[in-house]
Design an enzyme around this catalytic site. Structure first.
Site, PDB file in Angstrom:
ATOM      1  N   ASP A   1       4.266   6.790  -7.620  1.00  0.00           N
ATOM      2  CA  ASP A   1       3.345   6.671  -6.488  1.00  0.00           C
ATOM      3  C   ASP A   1       2.470   5.436  -6.702  1.00  0.00           C
ATOM      4  OD1 ASP A   1       1.890   7.160  -4.203  1.00  0.00           O
ATOM      5  OD2 ASP A   1       1.159   9.111  -4.817  1.00  0.00           O
TER       6      ASP A   1
ATOM      7  N   LYS B   1       2.221  11.930   2.679  1.00  0.00           N
ATOM      8  CA  LYS B   1       3.397  11.652   1.860  1.00  0.00           C
ATOM      9  C   LYS B   1       3.176  11.955   0.376  1.00  0.00           C
ATOM     10  CE  LYS B   1       2.442   6.702   1.960  1.00  0.00           C
ATOM     11  NZ  LYS B   1       1.205   6.878   2.720  1.00  0.00           N
TER      12      LYS B   1
ATOM     13  N   THR C   1       1.187   3.509  -9.997  1.00  0.00           N
ATOM     14  CA  THR C   1       1.315   2.050  -9.979  1.00  0.00           C
ATOM     15  C   THR C   1       0.024   1.339  -9.603  1.00  0.00           C
ATOM     16  OG1 THR C   1       2.036   2.047  -7.675  1.00  0.00           O
ATOM     17  CG2 THR C   1       3.756   2.185  -9.371  1.00  0.00           C
ATOM     18  N   SER C   2      -0.974   2.072  -9.163  1.00  0.00           N
ATOM     19  CA  SER C   2      -2.206   1.451  -8.684  1.00  0.00           C
ATOM     20  C   SER C   2      -3.035   0.864  -9.822  1.00  0.00           C
ATOM     21  CB  SER C   2      -3.058   2.478  -7.934  1.00  0.00           C
ATOM     22  OG  SER C   2      -4.222   1.857  -7.453  1.00  0.00           O
TER      23      SER C   2
ATOM     24  N   ARG D   1      -2.282   7.973   4.963  1.00  0.00           N
ATOM     25  CA  ARG D   1      -2.818   9.322   5.197  1.00  0.00           C
ATOM     26  C   ARG D   1      -1.864  10.200   6.005  1.00  0.00           C
ATOM     27  NH1 ARG D   1      -5.028   8.569   1.314  1.00  0.00           N
ATOM     28  NH2 ARG D   1      -7.080   7.697   1.039  1.00  0.00           N
TER      29      ARG D   1
ATOM     30  N   GLY E   1       6.017   6.971   4.835  1.00  0.00           N
ATOM     31  CA  GLY E   1       5.142   7.318   5.945  1.00  0.00           C
ATOM     32  C   GLY E   1       3.976   6.348   5.985  1.00  0.00           C
TER      33      GLY E   1
ATOM     34  N   HIS F   1      -7.066  11.369  -6.458  1.00  0.00           N
ATOM     35  CA  HIS F   1      -5.665  11.715  -6.701  1.00  0.00           C
ATOM     36  C   HIS F   1      -5.530  12.495  -8.009  1.00  0.00           C
ATOM     37  CE1 HIS F   1      -2.472   9.848  -4.073  1.00  0.00           C
ATOM     38  NE2 HIS F   1      -3.554   9.388  -3.494  1.00  0.00           N
TER      39      HIS F   1
END
EC number: 2.7.1.156
Length: 167
Positions: free
Chosen positions: A82, A15, A35-36, A12, A9, A50
């Site tokens: 994510d 998802k 993964t950030s 925001r 998606g 998050h």
């Protein structure tokens, strides 16, 4: 092969929240493979938000590059990755061979026993970017999403907080 879900998606679109709920429905505790990377204060705030949203039913693991090892080492419970687009960003900005990494990721999926939920951004719905790197990222993300979608058992597109099953 474990059940694999791809949730895609726009920014925001809801998802991540949807993917978190689906992952927990597959079993608890669950692994959250983030993964950030923290590039600046704003990104640190996003990551903190998050993390604050998640409860004790999550075991968080930061893994910006080696998703294959992370998946193998967490094959005891459902996993949420994510997100694939941040993983792609890390690979591209680090001058890694993203296509080889994607092929390794796809190759490990049939070996897994616990469910895997992937989150990714749909980046191809807007205008053509004005610079070479952004165009390459958009194109590479499109290819990566197609490959993972083809391997997935189910694909869900989210828009305005609403999930739509695509596959």
């Amino acid at each position: 092969m474990a059940f694999t879900l791809l949730v895609t998606g726009g920014a925001r679109s809801g998802k991540s929240s949807y993917a978190e709920a689906r992952t927990l429905a597959l079993g608890q505790p669950a692994h959250y493979i983030a993964t950030s990377e923290i590039w600046d204060d704003e990104m640190a705030e996003r990551i903190a938000a998050h993390q604050a949203r998640r409860g004790p039913e999550w075991v968080t693991r930061a893994e910006p590059l080696d998703l294959v090892t992370a998946l193998r080492e967490t094959d005891d419970a459902p996993r949420l990755i994510d997100c694939l687009t941040l993983w792609l960003t890390n690979l591209m900005l680090g001058d890694h061979d993203w296509e080889a990494a994607a092929k390794r990721l796809l190759a490990v999926l049939p070996e897994l026993t616990a469910p895997v939920v992937f989150v990714t951004n749909e980046v191809g719905l807007g205008i053509v970017p004005d610079n070479r790197l952004a165009r390459a990222f958009r194109d590479n993300a499109g290819h990566l999403n197609q490959w993972v979608a083809a391997a997935a058992d189910e694909v869900v597109f989210t828009v305005a907080g609403l999930p739509m099953k695509v596959k």
